[in-house]
Design an enzyme around this catalytic site. Structure first.
Site, PDB file in Angstrom:
ATOM      1  CB  SER A  64      -0.917   0.035   1.225  1.00  0.00           C
ATOM      2  OG  SER A  64      -1.738  -1.098   1.277  1.00  0.00           O
TER       3      SER A  64
HETATM    4  N1  SAH Z   1      -1.021  -4.758   4.272  1.00  0.00           N
HETATM    5  C1  SAH Z   1      -0.297  -4.998   3.042  1.00  0.00           C
HETATM    6  C2  SAH Z   1      -1.110  -4.581   1.817  1.00  0.00           C
HETATM    7  C3  SAH Z   1      -1.528  -5.787   1.130  1.00  0.00           C
HETATM    8  S1  SAH Z   1      -2.571  -5.637  -0.265  1.00  0.00           S
HETATM    9  C4  SAH Z   1       1.048  -4.317   3.043  1.00  0.00           C
HETATM   10  O1  SAH Z   1       1.323  -3.548   3.952  1.00  0.00           O
HETATM   11  O2  SAH Z   1       1.843  -4.597   2.153  1.00  0.00           O
HETATM   12  C5  SAH Z   1      -3.921  -6.658   0.317  1.00  0.00           C
HETATM   13  C6  SAH Z   1      -3.602  -8.085   0.677  1.00  0.00           C
HETATM   14  O3  SAH Z   1      -4.821  -8.718   1.081  1.00  0.00           O
HETATM   15  C7  SAH Z   1      -3.057  -8.944  -0.468  1.00  0.00           C
HETATM   16  O4  SAH Z   1      -1.831  -9.503  -0.075  1.00  0.00           O
HETATM   17  C8  SAH Z   1      -4.134 -10.022  -0.672  1.00  0.00           C
HETATM   18  O5  SAH Z   1      -3.605 -11.273  -1.048  1.00  0.00           O
HETATM   19  C9  SAH Z   1      -4.774 -10.081   0.708  1.00  0.00           C
HETATM   20  N2  SAH Z   1      -6.124 -10.629   0.740  1.00  0.00           N
HETATM   21  C10 SAH Z   1      -7.113 -10.514  -0.181  1.00  0.00           C
HETATM   22  N3  SAH Z   1      -8.230 -11.171   0.220  1.00  0.00           N
HETATM   23  C11 SAH Z   1      -7.938 -11.711   1.453  1.00  0.00           C
HETATM   24  C12 SAH Z   1      -8.683 -12.492   2.403  1.00  0.00           C
HETATM   25  N4  SAH Z   1      -9.941 -12.877   2.181  1.00  0.00           N
HETATM   26  N5  SAH Z   1      -8.059 -12.856   3.536  1.00  0.00           N
HETATM   27  C13 SAH Z   1      -6.770 -12.475   3.806  1.00  0.00           C
HETATM   28  N6  SAH Z   1      -6.037 -11.740   2.952  1.00  0.00           N
HETATM   29  C14 SAH Z   1      -6.604 -11.350   1.786  1.00  0.00           C
END
Ligand code: SAH
Length: 213
Positions: A64
């Site tokens: 993000s």
């Molecule tokens: N917090 C992260 C941002 C990740 S982007 C950072 O700081 O880098 C969002 C993430 O949510 C992705 O890695 C995606 O695989 C995950 N995601 C999507 N659907 C999900 C679910 N149902 N349960 C857990 N993770 C999920």
């Protein structure tokens, strides 16, 4: 794994940028100023690590934008020692920011490859979450509930009920809600069955995926 004066300088610039964009909480700014974001980003993007932009990471996902991480973290109102659940571990950057603020962090990721990579990577650079879980964030983490705060870092088409139920009284759920763009929304649990809802700005997140089986 190196941090350098150059990286520290770039981080201070980044802190200035997100401060200008409206982040006020000194503890949040301080944490952004400490986490070595360049280590979270594939080497090809190294020069851009401290721009206020999201970046592609493994498995088609993104790390993000620092402003977004700061914005969500500010809304969580984290205190040292708080038990925090993150949905969407991704690169681990948000988790590292929370750990830097003294939170006890639990984080769920549904992509196996990312889960494995981040599980190895965070301890290597000195960040120790309480638990990283490979699983479905829609269900939360009932065995560790209740939480002082829950932060969802993917766009949720609706608010998963288990997440509301896993908050302490007084706890906060920070969740971007919507299909194409998402409105940052905070639920504060004020009683056994009562919640206050507050709405903030619009963002664009990768989707919180639901397993259809
Ligand atoms: N917090 C992260 C941002 C990740 S982007 C950072 O700081 O880098 C969002 C993430 O949510 C992705 O890695 C995606 O695989 C995950 N995601 C999507 N659907 C999900 C679910 N149902 N349960 C857990 N993770 C999920």
């Amino acid at each position: 794994m190196k941090d350098s004066f150059k990286h520290q300088g770039l981080r201070q610039q980044l802190v200035k940028t997100i401060k200008k964009k409206g982040i006020k909480d000194e503890k949040v700014l301080n944490a952004i100023g400490k986490v070595p974001r360049h280590l979270f980003i594939d080497s090809g993007f190294l020069d851009h690590a401290y721009q206020d932009k999201p970046f592609p990471i493994a498995a088609g996902q993104t790390i993000s934008q620092p402003f977004t991480v700061a914005y969500q973290t500010e809304l969580l109102k984290v205190k040292s020692g708080d038990k925090i659940l993150e949905i969407g571990t991704g690169s681990g950057y948000q988790a590292a920011v929370l750990i830097e603020m003294g939170a006890r962090v639990y984080s769920i990721e549904r992509q196996k490859a990312l889960f494995k990579r981040t599980s190895k990577f965070l301890p290597k650079i000195g960040y120790h979450p309480k638990k990283l879980i490979f699983g479905d964030g829609y269900k939360g983490l009932p065995e560790e509930a209740p939480f002082d705060g829950i932060v969802v870092t993917a766009g949720a088409p609706y608010v998963p009920k288990p997440l509301l139920e896993q908050l302490k009284i007084g706890g906060r759920l920070v969740i971007p809600v919507g299909e194409h763009s998402q409105r940052m929304t905070v639920y504060i649990r004020t009683g056994e069955k009562e919640y206050d809802k507050k709405e903030y700005d619009y963002f664009r997140f990768v989707p919180l995926l639901e397993d259809k089986n």
